[in-house]
Design a protein around this motif. Structure first.
Motif, short mmCIF file in Angstrom:
data_model
loop_
_atom_site.label_atom_id
_atom_site.label_comp_id
_atom_site.label_asym_id
_atom_site.label_seq_id
_atom_site.Cartn_x
_atom_site.Cartn_y
_atom_site.Cartn_z
N PRO A 13 1.04 -1.48 -0.08
CA PRO A 13 0.04 0.40 0.21
C PRO A 13 1.10 1.25 0.22
O PRO A 13 1.98 1.73 0.57
CB PRO A 13 -1.18 -0.17 1.31
CG PRO A 13 -0.60 -1.63 1.42
CD PRO A 13 0.77 -2.44 1.09
N ARG A 14 0.52 2.66 -0.29
CA ARG A 14 0.67 3.37 -0.73
C ARG A 14 -0.25 4.66 -0.02
O ARG A 14 -1.14 4.45 -0.58
CB ARG A 14 1.54 4.18 -2.57
CG ARG A 14 2.43 3.36 -2.48
CD ARG A 14 2.33 3.64 -4.38
NE ARG A 14 3.17 4.33 -4.40
CZ ARG A 14 4.36 5.00 -4.19
NH1 ARG A 14 5.68 4.43 -4.23
NH2 ARG A 14 4.64 6.75 -4.19
N VAL A 15 0.07 4.88 0.67
CA VAL A 15 -0.88 5.38 1.49
C VAL A 15 -0.77 7.16 2.11
O VAL A 15 -0.13 7.61 2.34
CB VAL A 15 -1.04 5.11 3.19
CG1 VAL A 15 -1.91 5.61 4.04
CG2 VAL A 15 -1.14 3.29 3.30
N ILE A 16 -1.76 7.75 1.60
CA ILE A 16 -2.44 9.34 1.82
C ILE A 16 -2.77 9.32 3.58
O ILE A 16 -3.92 8.53 4.27
CB ILE A 16 -2.87 10.19 1.64
CG1 ILE A 16 -1.37 10.41 0.09
CG2 ILE A 16 -2.98 11.72 1.84
CD1 ILE A 16 -2.35 11.33 -1.07
N PHE A 101 -3.47 11.17 -5.65
CA PHE A 101 -3.53 9.65 -6.07
C PHE A 101 -2.84 9.51 -7.35
O PHE A 101 -2.19 8.67 -7.32
CB PHE A 101 -4.62 9.73 -6.19
CG PHE A 101 -6.30 9.72 -5.15
CD1 PHE A 101 -5.38 10.40 -3.76
CD2 PHE A 101 -7.54 10.18 -5.13
CE1 PHE A 101 -6.57 10.53 -2.65
CE2 PHE A 101 -8.76 10.30 -3.93
CZ PHE A 101 -8.09 10.63 -3.33
N LYS A 102 -2.81 10.11 -8.39
CA LYS A 102 -1.73 9.99 -9.58
C LYS A 102 -0.75 9.99 -9.11
O LYS A 102 0.18 9.54 -9.72
CB LYS A 102 -2.59 10.85 -11.00
CG LYS A 102 -2.82 10.20 -12.11
CD LYS A 102 -3.55 10.86 -13.24
CE LYS A 102 -4.17 10.46 -13.92
NZ LYS A 102 -5.14 11.68 -14.35
N ALA A 103 -0.31 11.31 -9.00
CA ALA A 103 1.28 12.02 -8.55
C ALA A 103 1.72 10.43 -7.70
O ALA A 103 2.84 10.32 -8.21
CB ALA A 103 0.89 13.44 -8.45
N ASN A 195 4.31 18.43 -9.31
CA ASN A 195 4.65 18.80 -10.49
C ASN A 195 3.35 18.96 -11.09
O ASN A 195 2.77 19.03 -11.95
CB ASN A 195 5.77 18.34 -11.99
CG ASN A 195 5.88 19.15 -12.33
OD1 ASN A 195 5.07 20.56 -13.03
ND2 ASN A 195 6.44 19.09 -13.57
N LEU A 196 2.17 19.56 -10.43
CA LEU A 196 1.07 20.01 -10.24
C LEU A 196 0.05 21.67 -10.80
O LEU A 196 0.67 22.49 -9.75
CB LEU A 196 0.26 20.20 -9.10
CG LEU A 196 0.35 17.56 -9.10
CD1 LEU A 196 -0.75 17.88 -7.13
CD2 LEU A 196 0.01 17.04 -9.56
#
Length: 654
Positions: A13-16, A101-103, A195-196
DNA sequence: ATATGTGTTGCAGCA
DNA sequence: GTGCTGCAACACATA
């Protein structure tokens, strides 16, 4: 705990972890849920939400506490893992999170379940956006002793309106959970470069505009002026420096709690009604409320530290205090207000449409909009939540408007009320019973002004402002919900003496320096002080508070009305309103025909057809919702403190 | 059914 | 300091 479907991937998992009002590491069930995923990486994110910046209407004092909490969280993160820090990103969550989520190729979003109506709408929308991105959402309750939704369920689906209901419902649920340990390790974040494009804050009104020395500059860049996710400064937000001496952050919170608990006698025998609102150095209560608001202290940590102390004390054969007056009882009341809020949603914080709030024809009645009042369903279909229009009210009586402004300014001419209001404004905190005094005075026990006017001032000034508790207590004190004994009325002369005249005098002199040299025996009622003694004290009781000095003498205003007389009028008005038995959702309240039920001479905006129509709903476009109703242009909320003088000056007549 | 007790936190007067 | 009463009197649960 709620979950949605996860990306089908064998990867770790890659979690925020999305921090909100849970700014702590001890007893954070949501953080535990995030760590239990055994993530490959964890991004601790704070969304700098324009809704909070522009519409939460917090003054400099509450902002100071928030920034201290954020600093403390970031420092703790670095302490646990030197590669970590708080990632503060300057954009609202609805637009920001999908981009993150995407980045960062996120698989899970974890946060503490929120409680107030706006936040619940927001989270419904976030849940949907996460679904669209294939991100699993985990949200866990953690803000209260019991999950408010569970509490409501255990209370038969009804809002919890008294403490007996809370006690019974909580027994059905079971024990308050024991606090969870602080995490010993937290994984690294992944790559944090972003880079948003920054979605600018939406066009809604800046309700705090009048509090700023210059317009807010905190949205200059997505990840801060230096690109380092820095926590904005007070100056970036444009606010004047804070004046409170209270401090925010988990470290401070735990130290304060430890100090309380160390005094076992105090902790085990605490009885709220016996504590003094006139004590200020130190205060007579724990002053932990702002920590509970920001989540820098877990209420379950507080509860169990107290309960264990009480149990040990009891084992020694000593007498302890019990809910509702004990310390744990105070936390139960907090849960009660959260339970009422959970069941009633947006309607909880207003009279109109509220099935559990009595209708009283207050002066300065709120004008209410239907925008954003419906449900999470509407909110969930919007790209971002449309800002609600700024609260407005009808000035049905210029006299009541002056009373309200003088109450706000702390220039009513009632020293105890003024001392409390000035303490509130400078320090952002006053004792619970002090809040009772000033709230009763503004509403049913003096000015007969709508409790929502008072709640708005508290919202701006309190460092511990919590919608559920603030609104609930205002309803309580105005006898519109939770409490009904309106004949029990706080006296600005008598109440402050209950804990000793000398202590009351010290308190008043501390916050109303005009009275610093007045003999104690006159301090609650300075008009009784002979002129010669007033002069000896270097001051005069004169005017309406608009003038501070006359020659060599400081001025303190005369009482703005005869309290005994106003008390009679208010009790009569309340009696009439109770006889009518209208609640906020009654059709007669909604369409304005409630007027026909009240005699013309009744207190409040009841008189005649030409009079203002209080209690009216407007829709988005400002049209009356009901046919034939005329909605007068409401006066915008009076500019900041400075403009009030003009208002008061105009009333020179008396 | 009607009466009674209780409800976190009133005030004034009195013992 | 503490605790009673009478004041005028509401809502709600329980008997």
């Amino acid at each position: 705990m709620t979950k949605t479907k996860q990306k089908s991937s064998g990867d770790k998992p890659r979690v925020i972890y999305w921090f909100r009002t849970d700014l702590r590491f001890h007893d954070s069930p949501a953080l535990k849920a995030a760590l239990d995923l055994k993530p490959e990486c964890l991004y601790p994110v704070w969304c700098w939400d324009p809704h909070y910046v522009y519409r939460a209407r917090g003054g400099p004092n509450r902002w100071k506490i928030l920034l201290e909490c954020l600093d403390d969280v970031s420092e703790s993160l670095k302490g646990i893992n030197p590669k970590q820090k708080l990632l503060l990103i300057r954009e609202g969550p609805i637009t920001l999170l999908p981009k993150l989520f995407k980045a960062w190729n996120i698989s899970h979003l974890v946060f503490e379940k929120d409680t107030d109506a706006y936040a619940r709408d927001r989270d419904t929308r976030v849940q949907e956006l996460a679904n669209n991105s294939g991100v699993e959402v985990i949200s866990v309750y953690g803000r209260t002793l019991f999950d408010p939704d569970e509490l409501v369920k255990a209370n038969g689906g009804k809002p919890t309106m008294n403490i007996t209901q809370v006690e019974r419902a909580s027994e059905k649920i079971g024990h308050v959970p024991r606090p969870i340990d602080r995490p010993k390790s937290i994984p690294d974040p992944g790559k944090i470069t972003l880079n948003l494009d920054q979605d600018p804050p939406n066009d809604g009104p800046d309700w705090s505009f009048e509090m700023r020395k210059h317009p807010d500059k905190s949205y200059s860049k997505l990840v801060g002026p230096k690109g380092d996710f820095a926590i904005p400064t007070m100056d970036e937000v444009g606010l004047l420096p804070a004046t409170t001496r209270h401090k925010g952050g988990e470290s401070v919170a735990l130290a304060s709690l430890a100090k309380v608990i160390k005094d076992t006698n105090y902790t085990a025998t605490f009885e709220k009604p016996k504590t003094a609102p006139t004590a200020f150095e130190p205060p007579d209560t724990t002053v932990l409320s702002h920590h509970l608001h920001f989540g820098s202290l877990s209420c379950r940590e507080f509860y169990w530290r107290v309960q264990d102390t009480v149990d040990r004390y009891k084992k020694q054969g000593k007498k302890t205090s019990q809910p509702p007056t004990s310390l744990t009882g105070q936390l139960l009341f907090r849960d009660m207000y959260f339970g009422a809020q959970a069941a009633l949603g947006h309607l909880f914080s207003q009279t109109i449409g509220n099935s559990h709030c009595r209708f009283v024809p207050w002066h300065l009645p709120a004008k209410v909009s239907t925008v954003n009042k419906d449900s999470a369903k509407d909110a969930a279909s919007a790209d971002r939540l449309s800002p609600a229009p700024e609260p407005a009210y009808d000035v049905d009586s210029t006299e009541a408007e002056q009373w309200f402004q003088r109450w706000r300014n702390g220039t009513t001419g009632f020293p105890f009320v003024d001392a409390l209001m000035r303490q509130l404004k400078t320090e952002g905190w006053i004792h619970h019973l002090g809040r009772h005094m000033v709230a009763c005075f503004l509403t049913r026990g003096g000015c007969y002004v709508d409790w929502q006017r008072g709640a708005e001032v508290f919202e701006e000034w309190l460092i511990d402002h919590e919608v559920a508790c603030n609104v609930g207590n205002w309803q309580w004190l105005s006898c519109t919900a939770f409490y009904s004994q309106f004949y029990r009325c706080y006296s600005p002369y008598a109440f402050g003496k209950k804990w000793g005249e000398a202590q009351g005098a010290r308190f008043i002199k501390r916050f109303v320096p005009e009275l610093a040299n007045m003999p104690d025996k006159y301090i609650f009622e300075p008009t009784k002080c002979p002129i010669s003694d007033q002069k000896k004290a270097g001051m005069l009781i004169k005017g309406d508070g608009s003038q501070e000095q006359e020659g060599e003498y400081k001025l303190y205003p005369k009482p703005m009305f005869d309290f005994a007389e106003r008390r009679e009028i208010c009790i009569r008005g309340m009696k009439k309103a109770y006889e009518m038995g209208l609640y906020g959702n009654n059709p007669k309240v909604l369409d304005g025909t409630w007027r026909e039920l009240f005699p013309d001479e009744a207190e409040g905006p009841t008189e005649g057809k030409g009079g203002p129509r209080g209690a009216m709903i407007e829709n988005n476009e400002g049209e009356g919702r009901f046919e034939g109703s005329v909605v007068p242009k409401g006066q915008k909320r009076g500019a900041g403190q400075g403009t009030l003088d003009g208002m008061v000056k105009r009333s020179k007549r008396n």
